[in-house]
Design a protein around this motif. Structure first.
Motif, short mmCIF file in Angstrom:
data_model
loop_
_atom_site.label_atom_id
_atom_site.label_comp_id
_atom_site.label_asym_id
_atom_site.label_seq_id
_atom_site.Cartn_x
_atom_site.Cartn_y
_atom_site.Cartn_z
N HIS A 476 45.49 82.32 20.53
CA HIS A 476 44.05 82.10 20.29
C HIS A 476 43.60 80.82 20.99
CE1 HIS A 476 40.69 81.53 17.00
NE2 HIS A 476 40.20 81.85 18.18
N VAL A 477 42.86 80.96 22.08
CA VAL A 477 42.35 79.81 22.83
C VAL A 477 40.85 79.69 22.60
CG1 VAL A 477 41.94 78.87 25.15
CG2 VAL A 477 44.16 79.87 24.58
N LEU A 478 40.42 78.51 22.16
CA LEU A 478 39.03 78.29 21.78
C LEU A 478 38.29 77.47 22.83
CD1 LEU A 478 40.93 77.72 18.91
CD2 LEU A 478 38.65 78.17 18.04
N GLY A 479 36.96 77.42 22.65
CA GLY A 479 36.14 76.49 23.42
C GLY A 479 35.35 77.06 24.56
N LEU A 480 35.38 78.39 24.77
CA LEU A 480 34.70 78.95 25.93
C LEU A 480 33.18 78.98 25.77
CD1 LEU A 480 37.72 80.15 26.09
CD2 LEU A 480 36.72 81.75 27.71
N GLY A 481 32.70 78.58 24.60
CA GLY A 481 31.25 78.51 24.39
C GLY A 481 30.70 77.11 24.50
N ASN A 488 42.61 77.17 33.61
CA ASN A 488 42.68 78.60 33.91
C ASN A 488 43.99 79.23 33.46
OD1 ASN A 488 40.15 79.06 35.04
ND2 ASN A 488 40.80 78.32 37.04
N ARG A 489 45.09 78.47 33.58
CA ARG A 489 46.38 79.00 33.17
C ARG A 489 46.43 79.27 31.67
NH1 ARG A 489 49.74 74.19 35.80
NH2 ARG A 489 47.94 73.17 34.83
N LEU A 490 45.77 78.42 30.90
CA LEU A 490 45.71 78.60 29.45
C LEU A 490 44.90 79.85 29.11
CD1 LEU A 490 46.55 77.34 26.76
CD2 LEU A 490 44.42 76.04 26.79
N ILE A 497 40.63 84.98 23.61
CA ILE A 497 39.79 83.84 24.01
C ILE A 497 38.53 83.87 23.16
CG2 ILE A 497 40.68 83.52 26.35
CD1 ILE A 497 38.39 85.25 27.39
N HIS A 498 38.10 82.68 22.74
CA HIS A 498 37.04 82.57 21.75
C HIS A 498 35.86 81.79 22.33
CE1 HIS A 498 36.24 81.91 17.16
NE2 HIS A 498 35.17 82.36 17.80
N PHE A 499 34.69 82.43 22.36
CA PHE A 499 33.48 81.79 22.87
C PHE A 499 32.76 81.06 21.74
CE2 PHE A 499 34.45 84.96 26.01
CZ PHE A 499 33.96 84.47 27.21
N ASN A 500 33.51 80.25 20.98
CA ASN A 500 32.87 79.47 19.93
C ASN A 500 32.03 78.37 20.56
OD1 ASN A 500 35.51 78.45 20.67
ND2 ASN A 500 35.19 76.85 19.15
N GLY A 501 30.88 78.08 19.97
CA GLY A 501 29.91 77.15 20.57
C GLY A 501 28.60 77.88 20.81
N ARG A 513 31.44 80.38 34.56
CA ARG A 513 32.86 80.51 34.90
C ARG A 513 33.59 81.48 33.96
NH1 ARG A 513 36.96 75.82 33.45
NH2 ARG A 513 38.93 76.89 33.85
N TYR A 514 33.14 81.55 32.70
CA TYR A 514 33.83 82.37 31.72
C TYR A 514 33.15 83.73 31.47
CZ TYR A 514 35.56 77.66 30.53
OH TYR A 514 36.08 76.39 30.58
#
Length: 535
Positions: A476-481, A488-490, A497-501, A513-514
């Motif tokens: 679970h990778v956060l922060g795309l919002g 990018n590797r992460l 992937i989480h578009f929190n924000g 970019r996302y």
């Protein structure tokens, strides 16, 4: 007498020069920081599309100059220009106060030249050269010396500058608050295309009795309670977002027909959700849509959150005008007062026959097969979640009020925080530990809002305290919002992937970019989506 006067004036000028440089030096530092922060904000907002349109070679050229480092470097011409420009702006104010309009005009003219040169450097990615900077630096230095030589009344100058600095600080604070509020409004607004899609889907649901009959038949399929299958929960009022979660999950599953999705929405969106998921194929996965308004047990006598949301003071706070500028605007976000957001604490009640589920927020995209999580050993814990305490600000003490003994006597302030959005819930262990009762207890303790201010994460941290199993970060990778600089590797290695924000991928303010990571799971060929996009 003339010579004595001249001799007397020289030390006064020197004293003036010293003190005004001290005062303006301080303002220069503050101004320079504001300049850099403002420029970085503009870079995020303007430069990103430019970089996306160019080739790889041009992209590398753009990144060769870090303008933030350039403007802060003591040896760069950009730094010298920025400092002189800020000093000159201060003397423009002083010159106008002394009615020396010609000097103010000369300074303003050179300031504009300086701004153009710095803007050019920021946009092109090329550092300012000696040939470009030298004439402006010389002329500005001359004008600043002239301004210093003209105005001798240091006390008046200091008071004038202090007044203007205070006024500028007030304007900057007001602008920051206004910007945050406007950004929140944009983030909460439903795009026209999504509103159009909802209208078309609701119309289809109301017109086609065959859809309603099919929905009734699917309510009784034994697959909905078969614990040999893989069950996922999504609580959402956004049909397109929920569709992306389902589509991305089944697209990356080895056996999509073994997946069961339990979606709960509100009465307004129930028809559109049913129409969409009944008329689209998701590789044979089973999909159930429920209406939260049918949960009659979820009432004020049972759930403290319902009672609190019905409170007049709470509703005035969340739904009133933005009158108190000291209140963080994100606290006004309607999602924090939506029962859909709090349904995650009632999963065992909603699905009494299920033993294990994966909970997914509607702003995630699944990139790997999640069925492996069902065989993961939680070591008797209730909640499997990715911890977020790599940074100090994700410890418990940052979310909760530890000055209150109710919390400080029971909870470790240095305990590691974790993320909602992709969680494995062992419902057998949940019922045994009676986690929902824990949640009710903490909600009742926070009736006055003194333990925490908003959201579901603080009560989640308390309710699942000592009952959470940390998962590998790659699940679970956060922060795309909100974060423009995720490696990018992460992202590539992430299962979810989480578009929190605020910068949600379905909004125009999404991070470019996302956004393709989300767009790839949108059914662009659907006629309703095409019609709504065209209109």
């Amino acid at each position: 007498m003339g010579r004595r006067a001249a001799e007397y004036r020289r030390p006064v000028r020197r004293r003036f020069s010293y003190w005004i440089r001290v005062l303006l030096g301080l303002s220069c530092i503050a101004g320079l920081v504001l300049f850099v922060v403002h420029h970085n904000h503009d870079e995020d907002r303007v430069e990103q599309p430019v970089l996306e349109r160019n080739t790889g070679v041009e992209h590398a050229a753009k990144e060769s100059l870090n303008f933030t480092q350039e403007i802060l470097s003591a040896t760069s011409f950009s730094r010298q220009l920025a400092e002189q420009m800020i000093l000159a702006k201060a003397y423009v104010i002083i010159a106008k106060e002394h009615n020396n309009l010609h000097l103010a005009w000369e300074l303003s003219s050179k300031i504009r030249s300086c701004q153009l040169l710095l803007s050019k450097a920021a946009m092109t990615g090329d550092p300012v050269t000696l040939e470009e900077a030298e004439p402006i630096i010389k002329s500005l230095s001359s004008l600043i010396f002239k301004a210093q030589d003209v105005h001798y009344d240091i006390a008046t100058t200091i008071m004038t500058m202090k007044t203007h600095i205070q006024a500028l600080e007030e304007r900057a604070n007001a602008a920051t608050v206004q910007s945050t509020v406007f950004g929140q409004i944009v983030a909460e607004a439903l795009p026209k295309s999504l509103h159009c899609l909802n209208v078309k889907l609701v119309t289809e649901w109301l017109k086609m009795s065959s859809l309603r009959e099919l929905s009734y038949e699917k309510r009784h399929t034994p697959r909905l309670v078969d614990n040999n299958l893989y069950h996922f929960c999504i609580f959402s009022d956004n049909v397109l977002a929920a569709s992306v979660v389902v589509n991305s999950t089944v697209s990356n599953a080895e056996h999509p027909t073994q997946l069961v999705f339990h979606i709960v929405t509100n009465g307004v969106n129930y028809g559109s959700m049913q129409a969409w998921f009944l008329s689209n194929d998701f590789k044979g996965a089973t999909i159930e849509v429920k209406n939260i308004e049918e949960f009659h047990w979820l009432n004020a006598s049972y759930a403290p959150i319902v009672k609190q949301l019905l409170n007049a003071d709470a509703r005035a706070f969340y739904f009133g005008r933005y009158q108190d500028v000291n209140v963080e605007s994100k606290m006004r976000n309607p999602k924090y007062t939506s029962l859909l957001n709090h349904l995650r604490f009632y999963i065992p009640e909603i699905y009494p026959q299920l033993e294990k589920v994966i909970f997914l927020d509607d702003d995630v995209v699944v990139q790997k097969d999640l069925t492996l999580l069902f065989s993961l050993d939680l070591h008797g814990n209730v909640n499997g979640a990715v911890e977020t305490c790599l940074e100090a600000f994700h410890r418990y003490y940052k979310y909760l009020n530890f000055s209150n003994t109710i919390i400080s006597s029971k909870i470790d302030p240095q305990a590691c925080g974790w993320a909602f959005g992709m969680n494995v819930f062992d419902l057998v262990a949940w019922r045994k530990a009676n986690v929902t009762a824990r949640y009710h207890y903490w909600q009742e303790q926070n009736a006055d809002g003194t333990l925490w201010k908003l959201g579901t994460l603080p009560p989640g941290l308390l309710s699942f305290y000592g009952l959470t199993e940390p998962l590998d970060r790659r699940w679970h990778v956060l922060g795309l919002g909100y974060d423009l600089n995720i490696d990018n590797r992460l992202i590539e290695s992430a299962a979810v992937i989480h578009f929190n924000g605020n910068m949600k991928p379905w909004l125009k303010l999404a991070i470019g970019r996302y956004k393709p990571l989300w767009d790839r799971y949108v059914n662009q060929t659907h006629p309703y989506l095409q019609d709504c996009a065209a209109s």
